[in-house]
Design a protein around this motif. Structure first.
Motif, mmCIF file in Angstrom:
data_model
loop_
_atom_site.group_PDB
_atom_site.id
_atom_site.type_symbol
_atom_site.label_atom_id
_atom_site.label_comp_id
_atom_site.label_asym_id
_atom_site.label_seq_id
_atom_site.Cartn_x
_atom_site.Cartn_y
_atom_site.Cartn_z
ATOM 1 N N MET A 43 0.837 -1.180 0.000
ATOM 2 C CA MET A 43 0.000 0.000 0.000
ATOM 3 C C MET A 43 0.887 1.250 0.000
ATOM 4 O O MET A 43 1.865 1.309 0.734
ATOM 5 C CB MET A 43 -0.912 -0.019 1.228
ATOM 6 C CG MET A 43 -1.943 1.078 1.200
ATOM 7 S SD MET A 43 -3.214 0.887 2.471
ATOM 8 C CE MET A 43 -4.371 -0.106 1.586
ATOM 9 N N LYS A 44 0.550 2.213 -0.821
ATOM 10 C CA LYS A 44 1.325 3.447 -0.916
ATOM 11 C C LYS A 44 1.074 4.314 0.317
ATOM 12 O O LYS A 44 0.003 4.272 0.930
ATOM 13 C CB LYS A 44 0.950 4.228 -2.174
ATOM 14 C CG LYS A 44 1.263 3.487 -3.460
ATOM 15 C CD LYS A 44 2.744 3.290 -3.652
ATOM 16 C CE LYS A 44 3.046 2.673 -5.009
ATOM 17 N NZ LYS A 44 4.465 2.538 -5.262
ATOM 18 N N LEU A 58 -10.030 10.147 1.810
ATOM 19 C CA LEU A 58 -9.604 10.148 0.411
ATOM 20 C C LEU A 58 -8.597 9.019 0.174
ATOM 21 O O LEU A 58 -8.669 8.317 -0.836
ATOM 22 C CB LEU A 58 -8.993 11.503 0.047
ATOM 23 C CG LEU A 58 -8.526 11.678 -1.384
ATOM 24 C CD1 LEU A 58 -9.705 11.672 -2.350
ATOM 25 C CD2 LEU A 58 -7.731 12.969 -1.522
ATOM 26 N N GLY A 59 -7.701 8.838 1.106
ATOM 27 C CA GLY A 59 -6.715 7.768 0.989
ATOM 28 C C GLY A 59 -7.351 6.397 0.958
ATOM 29 O O GLY A 59 -6.937 5.531 0.173
ATOM 30 N N GLU A 60 -8.363 6.198 1.798
ATOM 31 C CA GLU A 60 -9.062 4.913 1.814
ATOM 32 C C GLU A 60 -9.706 4.632 0.464
ATOM 33 O O GLU A 60 -9.706 3.487 -0.003
ATOM 34 C CB GLU A 60 -10.098 4.892 2.933
ATOM 35 C CG GLU A 60 -9.463 4.814 4.316
ATOM 36 C CD GLU A 60 -10.456 4.985 5.453
ATOM 37 O OE1 GLU A 60 -11.672 5.160 5.195
ATOM 38 O OE2 GLU A 60 -10.008 4.963 6.620
ATOM 39 N N GLY A 102 -6.665 3.611 -1.825
ATOM 40 C CA GLY A 102 -5.691 2.630 -1.374
ATOM 41 C C GLY A 102 -4.361 3.242 -0.965
ATOM 42 O O GLY A 102 -3.305 2.668 -1.203
ATOM 43 N N VAL A 103 -4.425 4.406 -0.333
ATOM 44 C CA VAL A 103 -3.232 5.119 0.112
ATOM 45 C C VAL A 103 -3.397 5.455 1.590
ATOM 46 O O VAL A 103 -4.465 5.896 2.027
ATOM 47 C CB VAL A 103 -3.024 6.415 -0.701
ATOM 48 C CG1 VAL A 103 -1.875 7.242 -0.151
ATOM 49 C CG2 VAL A 103 -2.793 6.084 -2.174
ATOM 50 N N ALA A 152 -3.579 18.255 -4.244
ATOM 51 C CA ALA A 152 -2.206 17.769 -4.105
ATOM 52 C C ALA A 152 -2.203 16.259 -3.875
ATOM 53 O O ALA A 152 -1.387 15.539 -4.455
ATOM 54 C CB ALA A 152 -1.510 18.486 -2.951
ATOM 55 N N ALA A 153 -3.128 15.789 -3.054
ATOM 56 C CA ALA A 153 -3.214 14.354 -2.775
ATOM 57 C C ALA A 153 -3.524 13.570 -4.046
ATOM 58 O O ALA A 153 -2.879 12.557 -4.332
ATOM 59 C CB ALA A 153 -4.268 14.080 -1.703
ATOM 60 N N LEU A 154 -4.486 14.047 -4.812
ATOM 61 C CA LEU A 154 -4.845 13.346 -6.048
ATOM 62 C C LEU A 154 -3.689 13.347 -7.047
ATOM 63 O O LEU A 154 -3.416 12.333 -7.690
ATOM 64 C CB LEU A 154 -6.103 13.968 -6.661
ATOM 65 C CG LEU A 154 -7.385 13.747 -5.857
ATOM 66 C CD1 LEU A 154 -8.523 14.587 -6.426
ATOM 67 C CD2 LEU A 154 -7.757 12.267 -5.819
ATOM 68 N N ALA A 155 -3.001 14.474 -7.156
ATOM 69 C CA ALA A 155 -1.856 14.550 -8.065
ATOM 70 C C ALA A 155 -0.746 13.606 -7.612
ATOM 71 O O ALA A 155 -0.135 12.900 -8.430
ATOM 72 C CB ALA A 155 -1.345 15.991 -8.143
ATOM 73 N N LEU A 156 -0.490 13.577 -6.326
ATOM 74 C CA LEU A 156 0.570 12.718 -5.795
ATOM 75 C C LEU A 156 0.189 11.245 -5.930
ATOM 76 O O LEU A 156 1.035 10.417 -6.302
ATOM 77 C CB LEU A 156 0.837 13.084 -4.339
ATOM 78 C CG LEU A 156 2.170 12.678 -3.746
ATOM 79 C CD1 LEU A 156 3.345 13.135 -4.605
ATOM 80 C CD2 LEU A 156 2.298 13.250 -2.338
ATOM 81 N N ILE A 157 -1.067 10.934 -5.663
ATOM 82 C CA ILE A 157 -1.535 9.553 -5.829
ATOM 83 C C ILE A 157 -1.332 9.101 -7.270
ATOM 84 O O ILE A 157 -0.832 8.001 -7.532
ATOM 85 C CB ILE A 157 -3.011 9.407 -5.393
ATOM 86 C CG1 ILE A 157 -3.116 9.510 -3.860
ATOM 87 C CG2 ILE A 157 -3.608 8.102 -5.909
ATOM 88 C CD1 ILE A 157 -4.540 9.692 -3.348
#
Length: 147
Positions: free
Chosen positions: A1-2, A38-40, A43-44, A135-140
């Motif tokens: 998992m990232k 958002l991570g859940e 899968g982050v 930022a989270a979506l871009a990094l994911i």
């Protein structure tokens, strides 16, 4: 998992009470819950560090290089003068995205320049807490592209 580390600098522990006209009424805890959710969905796993002390932030950046796949950072006022944080970011191999809740380019002159932005993959400013989501979506997308 990232894994993604979210680092928040000085005074961001005061979200919700500090200048709500500039920073909004949501708290840092609210933001952390939103990013965890958002991570859940993606899968982050997100982890969080907030400190008003420069050395704590530098240590978190150094340690993250071995433990996470990317970093979102809001260095707060350190953005404008902390070459030590800039050098810490430059010293790691993981992608870093810089976020600012307010539009630093529309504020006081001293806030217009970021010494940390040149060593990040990107900077998001002026979109409130939603900037962290972007930022989270871009990094994911970036770190999952490495799979």
């Amino acid at each position: 998992m990232k894994k993604v580390l979210v680092i928040n600098g000085p005074n961001l522990n005061r979200l919700g009470v500090r200048e709500p006209g500039v920073y909004g009424s949501k708290t840092l805890e609210d933001l952390e819950k939103e990013l965890t959710n958002l991570g859940e969905e993606h899968g982050v796993v997100f982890t969080f560090v907030q400190s008003n002390h420069e050395g704590v932030l530098i240590d978190a950046i150094h340690e993250a290089d071995e433990k996470v796949d990317g970093i979102i950072i809001n260095p707060g006022a350190f953005t404008h003068y902390s070459y030590a944080i800039r050098d810490a970011i430059a010293s790691i191999s993981k992608p870093v995205i810089e976020v600012h809740i307010s539009n630093i380019h529309k504020r006081e002159e001293f806030r217009h320049h970021s010494v940390t932005a040149p060593v990040t993959v990107g900077q998001i400013v002026g979109l409130g807490l939603y900037g962290y989501h972007l930022a989270a979506l871009a990094l994911i997308q970036q770190i999952k592209g490495d799979e």
